[in-house]
Design a protein around this motif. Structure first.
Motif, PDB file in Angstrom:
ATOM      1  N   GLY A 111       1.838  -8.340  -1.330  1.00  0.00           N
ATOM      2  CA  GLY A 111       1.240  -7.008  -1.277  1.00  0.00           C
ATOM      3  C   GLY A 111      -0.269  -7.039  -1.424  1.00  0.00           C
ATOM      4  O   GLY A 111      -0.981  -6.289  -0.748  1.00  0.00           O
ATOM      5  N   ILE A 112      -0.782  -7.906  -2.294  1.00  0.00           N
ATOM      6  CA  ILE A 112      -2.233  -8.025  -2.478  1.00  0.00           C
ATOM      7  C   ILE A 112      -2.902  -8.490  -1.190  1.00  0.00           C
ATOM      8  O   ILE A 112      -3.924  -7.945  -0.760  1.00  0.00           O
ATOM      9  CB  ILE A 112      -2.550  -8.996  -3.637  1.00  0.00           C
ATOM     10  N   TYR A 113      -2.315  -9.517  -0.581  1.00  0.00           N
ATOM     11  CA  TYR A 113      -2.866 -10.032   0.685  1.00  0.00           C
ATOM     12  C   TYR A 113      -2.888  -8.947   1.755  1.00  0.00           C
ATOM     13  O   TYR A 113      -3.919  -8.715   2.409  1.00  0.00           O
ATOM     14  CB  TYR A 113      -2.038 -11.235   1.142  1.00  0.00           C
ATOM     15  N   VAL A 114      -1.774  -8.260   1.930  1.00  0.00           N
ATOM     16  CA  VAL A 114      -1.681  -7.229   2.968  1.00  0.00           C
ATOM     17  C   VAL A 114      -2.655  -6.089   2.685  1.00  0.00           C
ATOM     18  O   VAL A 114      -3.347  -5.606   3.587  1.00  0.00           O
ATOM     19  CB  VAL A 114      -0.238  -6.697   3.071  1.00  0.00           C
ATOM     20  N   ASP A 115      -2.735  -5.655   1.433  1.00  0.00           N
ATOM     21  CA  ASP A 115      -3.609  -4.534   1.083  1.00  0.00           C
ATOM     22  C   ASP A 115      -5.083  -4.870   1.297  1.00  0.00           C
ATOM     23  O   ASP A 115      -5.858  -4.034   1.783  1.00  0.00           O
ATOM     24  CB  ASP A 115      -3.379  -4.112  -0.369  1.00  0.00           C
ATOM     25  N   ILE A 116      -5.480  -6.090   0.913  1.00  0.00           N
ATOM     26  CA  ILE A 116      -6.882  -6.488   1.073  1.00  0.00           C
ATOM     27  C   ILE A 116      -7.267  -6.537   2.547  1.00  0.00           C
ATOM     28  O   ILE A 116      -8.313  -6.008   2.953  1.00  0.00           O
ATOM     29  CB  ILE A 116      -7.140  -7.848   0.402  1.00  0.00           C
ATOM     30  N   ILE A 117      -6.424  -7.173   3.347  1.00  0.00           N
ATOM     31  CA  ILE A 117      -6.738  -7.323   4.772  1.00  0.00           C
ATOM     32  C   ILE A 117      -6.710  -5.980   5.483  1.00  0.00           C
ATOM     33  O   ILE A 117      -7.616  -5.641   6.261  1.00  0.00           O
ATOM     34  CB  ILE A 117      -5.767  -8.309   5.438  1.00  0.00           C
ATOM     35  N   ARG A 118      -5.673  -5.186   5.229  1.00  0.00           N
ATOM     36  CA  ARG A 118      -5.564  -3.894   5.909  1.00  0.00           C
ATOM     37  C   ARG A 118      -6.584  -2.886   5.385  1.00  0.00           C
ATOM     38  O   ARG A 118      -6.897  -1.913   6.073  1.00  0.00           O
ATOM     39  CB  ARG A 118      -4.152  -3.328   5.737  1.00  0.00           C
ATOM     40  N   GLY A 119      -7.116  -3.136   4.200  1.00  0.00           N
ATOM     41  CA  GLY A 119      -8.061  -2.202   3.607  1.00  0.00           C
ATOM     42  C   GLY A 119      -9.517  -2.488   3.918  1.00  0.00           C
ATOM     43  O   GLY A 119     -10.408  -1.756   3.467  1.00  0.00           O
ATOM     44  N   LEU A 132      -5.825 -14.277   9.828  1.00  0.00           N
ATOM     45  CA  LEU A 132      -5.542 -13.574   8.572  1.00  0.00           C
ATOM     46  C   LEU A 132      -5.370 -12.083   8.798  1.00  0.00           C
ATOM     47  O   LEU A 132      -4.499 -11.441   8.191  1.00  0.00           O
ATOM     48  CB  LEU A 132      -6.667 -13.829   7.569  1.00  0.00           C
ATOM     49  N   ASN A 133      -6.191 -11.526   9.671  1.00  0.00           N
ATOM     50  CA  ASN A 133      -6.106 -10.096   9.947  1.00  0.00           C
ATOM     51  C   ASN A 133      -4.791  -9.736  10.622  1.00  0.00           C
ATOM     52  O   ASN A 133      -4.067  -8.837  10.169  1.00  0.00           O
ATOM     53  CB  ASN A 133      -7.280  -9.678  10.834  1.00  0.00           C
ATOM     54  N   ALA A 134      -4.464 -10.443  11.694  1.00  0.00           N
ATOM     55  CA  ALA A 134      -3.214 -10.154  12.404  1.00  0.00           C
ATOM     56  C   ALA A 134      -2.005 -10.476  11.542  1.00  0.00           C
ATOM     57  O   ALA A 134      -0.982  -9.781  11.591  1.00  0.00           O
ATOM     58  CB  ALA A 134      -3.164 -10.947  13.702  1.00  0.00           C
ATOM     59  N   GLY A 135      -2.115 -11.526  10.722  1.00  0.00           N
ATOM     60  CA  GLY A 135      -0.998 -11.914   9.861  1.00  0.00           C
ATOM     61  C   GLY A 135      -0.583 -10.815   8.902  1.00  0.00           C
ATOM     62  O   GLY A 135       0.608 -10.626   8.627  1.00  0.00           O
ATOM     63  N   ALA A 136      -1.545 -10.065   8.392  1.00  0.00           N
ATOM     64  CA  ALA A 136      -1.236  -8.984   7.452  1.00  0.00           C
ATOM     65  C   ALA A 136      -0.443  -7.873   8.139  1.00  0.00           C
ATOM     66  O   ALA A 136       0.508  -7.323   7.568  1.00  0.00           O
ATOM     67  CB  ALA A 136      -2.528  -8.421   6.858  1.00  0.00           C
ATOM     68  N   TYR A 137      -0.825  -7.553   9.354  1.00  0.00           N
ATOM     69  CA  TYR A 137      -0.112  -6.500  10.086  1.00  0.00           C
ATOM     70  C   TYR A 137       1.266  -6.979  10.550  1.00  0.00           C
ATOM     71  O   TYR A 137       2.237  -6.213  10.539  1.00  0.00           O
ATOM     72  CB  TYR A 137      -0.948  -6.038  11.284  1.00  0.00           C
ATOM     73  N   ILE A 138       1.347  -8.242  10.938  1.00  0.00           N
ATOM     74  CA  ILE A 138       2.646  -8.800  11.313  1.00  0.00           C
ATOM     75  C   ILE A 138       3.575  -8.840  10.102  1.00  0.00           C
ATOM     76  O   ILE A 138       4.789  -8.620  10.231  1.00  0.00           O
ATOM     77  CB  ILE A 138       2.466 -10.206  11.921  1.00  0.00           C
ATOM     78  N   ALA A 139       3.022  -9.101   8.932  1.00  0.00           N
ATOM     79  CA  ALA A 139       3.837  -9.105   7.707  1.00  0.00           C
ATOM     80  C   ALA A 139       4.515  -7.760   7.489  1.00  0.00           C
ATOM     81  O   ALA A 139       5.687  -7.696   7.096  1.00  0.00           O
ATOM     82  CB  ALA A 139       2.957  -9.456   6.502  1.00  0.00           C
ATOM     83  N   GLU A 140       3.799  -6.676   7.746  1.00  0.00           N
ATOM     84  CA  GLU A 140       4.385  -5.345   7.601  1.00  0.00           C
ATOM     85  C   GLU A 140       5.455  -5.096   8.654  1.00  0.00           C
ATOM     86  O   GLU A 140       6.465  -4.446   8.388  1.00  0.00           O
ATOM     87  CB  GLU A 140       3.295  -4.279   7.692  1.00  0.00           C
ATOM     88  N   VAL A 141       5.237  -5.626   9.857  1.00  0.00           N
ATOM     89  CA  VAL A 141       6.241  -5.496  10.913  1.00  0.00           C
ATOM     90  C   VAL A 141       7.511  -6.247  10.521  1.00  0.00           C
ATOM     91  O   VAL A 141       8.631  -5.742  10.680  1.00  0.00           O
ATOM     92  CB  VAL A 141       5.698  -6.048  12.249  1.00  0.00           C
ATOM     93  N   VAL A 142       7.345  -7.458   9.979  1.00  0.00           N
ATOM     94  CA  VAL A 142       8.491  -8.261   9.547  1.00  0.00           C
ATOM     95  C   VAL A 142       9.220  -7.580   8.399  1.00  0.00           C
ATOM     96  O   VAL A 142      10.458  -7.501   8.388  1.00  0.00           O
ATOM     97  CB  VAL A 142       8.028  -9.677   9.132  1.00  0.00           C
ATOM     98  N   ARG A 143       8.481  -7.083   7.441  1.00  0.00           N
ATOM     99  CA  ARG A 143       9.103  -6.399   6.295  1.00  0.00           C
ATOM    100  C   ARG A 143       9.914  -5.198   6.758  1.00  0.00           C
ATOM    101  O   ARG A 143      11.058  -5.006   6.333  1.00  0.00           O
ATOM    102  CB  ARG A 143       8.028  -5.953   5.304  1.00  0.00           C
ATOM    103  N   ALA A 144       9.324  -4.393   7.639  1.00  0.00           N
ATOM    104  CA  ALA A 144      10.031  -3.216   8.138  1.00  0.00           C
ATOM    105  C   ALA A 144      11.265  -3.616   8.945  1.00  0.00           C
ATOM    106  O   ALA A 144      12.315  -2.970   8.859  1.00  0.00           O
ATOM    107  CB  ALA A 144       9.090  -2.371   8.989  1.00  0.00           C
ATOM    108  N   GLY A 145      11.144  -4.682   9.743  1.00  0.00           N
ATOM    109  CA  GLY A 145      12.276  -5.141  10.531  1.00  0.00           C
ATOM    110  C   GLY A 145      13.421  -5.617   9.663  1.00  0.00           C
ATOM    111  O   GLY A 145      14.591  -5.304   9.925  1.00  0.00           O
ATOM    112  N   ILE A 146      13.102  -6.362   8.612  1.00  0.00           N
ATOM    113  CA  ILE A 146      14.142  -6.854   7.703  1.00  0.00           C
ATOM    114  C   ILE A 146      14.811  -5.696   6.974  1.00  0.00           C
ATOM    115  O   ILE A 146      16.039  -5.644   6.848  1.00  0.00           O
ATOM    116  CB  ILE A 146      13.528  -7.855   6.700  1.00  0.00           C
ATOM    117  N   ASN A 147      14.015  -4.758   6.508  1.00  0.00           N
ATOM    118  CA  ASN A 147      14.570  -3.621   5.774  1.00  0.00           C
ATOM    119  C   ASN A 147      15.393  -2.685   6.654  1.00  0.00           C
ATOM    120  O   ASN A 147      16.183  -1.889   6.146  1.00  0.00           O
ATOM    121  CB  ASN A 147      13.447  -2.832   5.097  1.00  0.00           C
ATOM    122  N   SER A 148      15.200  -2.782   7.976  1.00  0.00           N
ATOM    123  CA  SER A 148      15.943  -1.899   8.883  1.00  0.00           C
ATOM    124  C   SER A 148      17.376  -2.374   9.122  1.00  0.00           C
ATOM    125  O   SER A 148      18.203  -1.615   9.637  1.00  0.00           O
ATOM    126  CB  SER A 148      15.214  -1.795  10.223  1.00  0.00           C
TER     127      SER A 148
END
Length: 211
Positions: free
Chosen positions: A49-57, A91-107
């Protein structure tokens, strides 16, 4: 205008190289961070979450400057512009892909996970054989969209002296001052680069749906 084409093609090749390397690395980072964000451990989820928040923020341009100017100054060293660009885009694209993966798994229906566990499958095999194949099918449109965004984001790397497609256009314009024609050609090059990805996404969606 024929003398501009070799320079633009050279810039296009550099753009392709940076984009290809960055997206492979970004997918690995994003997959790892996405899996971490669905882990049971709060610490692991927190790190992701820290990694994703920093990059996306923060803007990608700031990330590029930080990696190319900030880190070398702090460590008293130098970094190649292309390396800095690849690291930043990855690093930038990885953070957004991480959210895509998380959403896909949770779906994926939780009942399927529970059924797999009741059959004796551990978490690793449940994720690899049950969850990820279904999640990937749902992730494809978002992943391809992120790939397209990241390819266009490589244009920002011209600010650190990488002679990719955008800076190649700037170099040509500085000598012939024909902005309309050159930027039009640069736009066509990006369009031709990105169009196959869009078509590939539609093809993959159709085939996966048929299966």
């Amino acid at each position: 205008m024929s003398d501009a084409l070799p320079i633009l093609f050279e810039g296009l090749l550099i753009t392709l190289k940076i984009a290809a390397i960055s997206l492979v690395i970004a997918f690995v980072i994003g997959l790892a961070a996405g899996l971490m964000s669905t882990a049971r451990s709060r610490i692991i989820r927190g790190l992701a979450g820290i990694y994703v928040d920093i990059i996306r923020g923060t803007p990608l341009l700031v990330q590029v400057f930080f990696i190319y100017f900030g880190l070398p100054e702090f460590f008293d060293t130098r970094i190649d512009p292309e390396v800095a660009g690849i690291v930043a885009v990855s690093l930038n694209a990885g953070a957004y892909i991480a959210e895509v993966v998380r959403a896909g798994i949770n779906s994926v229906d939780k009942g399927q996970v529970e059924a797999a566990r009741s059959l004796g499958m551990n978490r690793f095999y449940t994720m690899r054989l049950i969850v990820l194949p279904q999640a990937l099918r749902r992730m494809i449109p978002a992943l391809v969209n992120q790939f397209i965004i990241s390819i266009k984001d490589t244009a920002l790397l011209s600010v650190i002296g990488i002679r990719e497609l955008t800076q190649s256009g700037e170099i040509i314009i500085s000598t012939n001052f024909r902005s309309f024609e050159i930027w039009g050609m640069v736009g066509v090059f990006y369009f031709l680069l990105i169009l196959p990805l869009s078509r590939l996404s539609l093809l993959l969606e159709r085939r996966l749906n048929l299966r």
